[in-house]
Design a protein around this motif. Structure first.
Motif, PDB file in Angstrom:
ATOM      1  N   HIS A   9     -44.507 -56.535  31.607  1.00 16.05           N
ATOM      2  CA  HIS A   9     -45.696 -56.506  30.731  1.00 16.05           C
ATOM      3  C   HIS A   9     -46.634 -55.356  31.128  1.00 16.05           C
ATOM      4  N   GLU A  22     -49.486 -63.952  35.069  1.00 13.14           N
ATOM      5  CA  GLU A  22     -48.243 -63.230  35.328  1.00 13.14           C
ATOM      6  C   GLU A  22     -48.464 -61.779  35.726  1.00 13.14           C
ATOM      7  N   HIS A  78     -40.928 -60.747  36.874  1.00 10.97           N
ATOM      8  CA  HIS A  78     -41.718 -61.545  35.933  1.00 10.97           C
ATOM      9  C   HIS A  78     -42.065 -62.889  36.544  1.00 10.97           C
ATOM     10  N   LEU A  79     -42.990 -63.586  35.877  1.00 15.42           N
ATOM     11  CA  LEU A  79     -43.216 -65.010  36.141  1.00 15.42           C
ATOM     12  C   LEU A  79     -42.967 -65.744  34.839  1.00 15.42           C
TER      13      LEU A  79
HETATM   14 ZN   LIG Z   1     -42.674 -61.958  31.671  1.00 19.03          ZN
END
Ligand SMILES: [Zn+2]
Length: 264
Positions: A9, A22, A78-79
């Motif tokens: 992101h 995140e 990522h989370l």
């Molecule tokens: Zn993500």
């Protein structure tokens, strides 16, 4: 190894948020992963994008950066979100060359943080796995919206688990930054100095035994007003030091005693 690492992101198009955010956490993990990999002698490119204003431009920017380098591995951090718990790692297919690393990473994160191991999963739907040229994996470190995951979350420990999974060996969590030894020839010490003595003689080499240069020798290739008639440098003259040798400093016209120089 040569490794691409990016956090998912963008600051302008943020990922999931809940109990954890995140984008904040994936960048913390990413930074530590890069630090640890580099401390262990590997070449790392940070392919994170923070300018993408929507998901498409963000993903394109990331993949462009990834494919700028031929690497051994692309790592996407990522989370997760959506009500689950634990960690999982994605690869493109069962034949992925990143699968061994993925297996180790997911096991390490699960053990280190004490959260559920959801295993390695395959998917052809994730853009970064589909479009990157090198073996790639995507880590979903934990769930941002799960209280257990949040309670056990530690970005540095997660990063260490990822790095140990990539390298298949233990690494130190704290990177020892060696204290630089005082080095007279350290490039930071070189540069422009001001002469802080009147009548500072210039020598043909380092050491008091070297012959003093004459006015004629000194002014042949230098500004005459920097020197007096005896061939000495005047107070306040600026000189560039290109080398140190013990107590002596090399300047364009010869060698001078280091103690009469002040860094400017
Ligand atoms: Zn993500």
């Amino acid at each position: 190894m040569i490794i691409n690492v990016h956090a998912g992101h963008s600051l302008k198009c943020r990922g999931a948020s809940g109990l954890l955010d995140e984008v904040n956490e994936d960048r913390a993990v990413k930074n530590k992963v890069i630090e640890l990999l580099r401390a262990n002698g590997h070449t790392v490119y940070d392919c994170t994008d923070d300018n993408g204003k929507n998901q498409n431009s963000n993903l394109k920017a990331i993949v462009n950066k990834c494919n700028d380098h031929k690497v051994d591995l692309d790592v996407s951090i990522h989370l997760n979100a959506g009500g689950g718990t634990g960690t999982e790692v994605y690869v493109y297919s069962d034949n992925s060359k990143a699968k061994d690393e993925a297996e180790r990473i997911v096991k390490n994160i699960s053990n280190t943080l004490g959260i559920r191991n959801r295993g390695v999963k395959t998917t052809t739907k994730l853009y970064v796995l589909r479009k990157t040229n090198s073996p790639a994996l995507l880590v979903e470190c934990c769930f941002v919206d799960n209280a257990t995951d949040k309670a056990k979350w530690n970005a540095d420990k997660c990063a260490k688990a990822i790095v140990e999974g990539i390298l298949n060996k233990s690494v130190n969590e704290h990177v020892e930054t060696p204290t630089p030894k005082p080095q007279s020839n350290a490039s930071s010490a070189l540069g422009t100095y001001m002469i802080t003595a009147s009548d500072l003689s210039v020598r043909t080499g380092p050491g008091a035994n070297c012959r003093r240069k004459t006015y004629e020798e000194l002014t042949k290739n230098a500004k005459a007003h920097d020197y007096d008639k005896d061939g000495c440098l005047n107070y306040g003259t600026r000189v560039t030091v290109s080398e140190f040798n013990g107590d002596w400093a090399k300047i364009p016209s010869g060698w001078v005693a280091r103690k009469y120089l002040k860094k400017v």
